[in-house]
Design a protein around this motif. Sequence first.
Motif, short mmCIF file in Angstrom:
data_model
loop_
_atom_site.label_atom_id
_atom_site.label_comp_id
_atom_site.label_asym_id
_atom_site.label_seq_id
_atom_site.Cartn_x
_atom_site.Cartn_y
_atom_site.Cartn_z
N ASN A 83 31.77 6.61 -2.33
CA ASN A 83 30.35 6.59 -1.99
C ASN A 83 29.72 5.21 -2.15
O ASN A 83 28.84 4.85 -1.37
CB ASN A 83 29.58 7.65 -2.78
CG ASN A 83 29.78 9.01 -2.15
OD1 ASN A 83 29.63 9.17 -0.94
ND2 ASN A 83 30.15 9.99 -2.95
N ILE A 84 30.17 4.44 -3.12
CA ILE A 84 29.69 3.07 -3.25
C ILE A 84 30.08 2.29 -1.99
O ILE A 84 29.27 1.55 -1.43
CB ILE A 84 30.27 2.38 -4.52
CG1 ILE A 84 29.71 3.04 -5.78
CG2 ILE A 84 29.98 0.87 -4.51
CD1 ILE A 84 30.43 2.63 -7.07
N LEU A 85 31.30 2.48 -1.54
CA LEU A 85 31.78 1.79 -0.34
C LEU A 85 31.00 2.23 0.90
O LEU A 85 30.56 1.40 1.69
CB LEU A 85 33.29 2.03 -0.17
CG LEU A 85 33.97 1.32 0.99
CD1 LEU A 85 33.66 -0.18 1.00
CD2 LEU A 85 35.48 1.55 0.93
N ARG A 86 30.82 3.53 1.06
CA ARG A 86 30.04 4.03 2.23
C ARG A 86 28.63 3.47 2.22
O ARG A 86 28.11 3.05 3.25
CB ARG A 86 29.97 5.56 2.19
CG ARG A 86 31.25 6.25 2.53
CD ARG A 86 31.07 7.77 2.54
NE ARG A 86 32.37 8.40 2.65
CZ ARG A 86 32.94 9.12 1.69
NH1 ARG A 86 32.33 9.32 0.53
NH2 ARG A 86 34.13 9.64 1.88
N MET A 87 28.01 3.51 1.05
CA MET A 87 26.64 3.04 0.89
C MET A 87 26.54 1.55 1.27
O MET A 87 25.63 1.15 2.01
CB MET A 87 26.24 3.25 -0.57
CG MET A 87 24.82 3.04 -0.91
SD MET A 87 24.50 3.74 -2.56
CE MET A 87 25.15 2.49 -3.61
N ALA A 88 27.48 0.75 0.79
CA ALA A 88 27.46 -0.69 1.07
C ALA A 88 27.69 -0.95 2.57
O ALA A 88 26.99 -1.77 3.17
CB ALA A 88 28.52 -1.41 0.23
N LEU A 89 28.66 -0.26 3.15
CA LEU A 89 28.90 -0.44 4.59
C LEU A 89 27.68 -0.03 5.40
O LEU A 89 27.29 -0.73 6.33
CB LEU A 89 30.13 0.37 5.04
CG LEU A 89 31.48 -0.21 4.61
CD1 LEU A 89 32.61 0.80 4.89
CD2 LEU A 89 31.77 -1.54 5.31
N TYR A 90 27.06 1.08 5.00
CA TYR A 90 25.85 1.51 5.71
C TYR A 90 24.78 0.41 5.63
O TYR A 90 24.18 0.04 6.64
CB TYR A 90 25.29 2.82 5.13
CG TYR A 90 23.99 3.18 5.80
CD1 TYR A 90 23.98 3.83 7.02
CD2 TYR A 90 22.77 2.80 5.25
CE1 TYR A 90 22.79 4.11 7.68
CE2 TYR A 90 21.58 3.07 5.90
CZ TYR A 90 21.59 3.72 7.11
OH TYR A 90 20.42 3.97 7.77
N GLU A 91 24.57 -0.11 4.44
CA GLU A 91 23.55 -1.16 4.27
C GLU A 91 23.88 -2.41 5.08
O GLU A 91 23.00 -3.02 5.67
CB GLU A 91 23.39 -1.53 2.80
CG GLU A 91 22.27 -0.79 2.12
CD GLU A 91 21.86 -1.45 0.83
OE1 GLU A 91 20.93 -2.29 0.84
OE2 GLU A 91 22.46 -1.12 -0.21
N LEU A 92 25.15 -2.79 5.10
CA LEU A 92 25.54 -3.98 5.87
C LEU A 92 25.28 -3.78 7.36
O LEU A 92 24.82 -4.70 8.04
CB LEU A 92 27.04 -4.28 5.66
CG LEU A 92 27.43 -4.91 4.33
CD1 LEU A 92 28.95 -4.99 4.23
CD2 LEU A 92 26.82 -6.29 4.16
#
Length: 134
Positions: A83-92
């Motif tokens: 979820n940290i990874l998904r969240m970061a990719l979404y934000e990017l």
Amino acid sequence: MQQMTRSELRVKIMTILYQIDIYKQTKLDYDIDEVIKENLEIENEFVKEVVYGVNTYAKDLDELANKYLADWDIRRLECTGANILRMALYELIYTETPRIVVINEAIELAKKYSDDSVRKMINAVLDKYVKEHE
């Protein structure tokens, strides 16, 4: 009630996404707005945008993560790290947040809530994504 920092909000988002994952895995019904309300005392657009965004684009975000996870799959990461990874990719991809901020925040969350190997994977994926999209 004082304003929360973006860093504090990201911890809330991570928690909300984790809860939603558990609901999905156990096939329990849930309402995203209710899960947000349980975790956040005041409404926040940033939280709503990221939570809804990650849920809406989960499949695309996972495919993107898998593209950069060498011989690995995001589903093999523990729930928090994924979820940290998904969240970061979404934000990017979908927000105006500066890339360096997104990456630093993701790494800080991973340091606190995941193990070192997961932190390194998250860092590598975000790094590769940014290099490819500069």
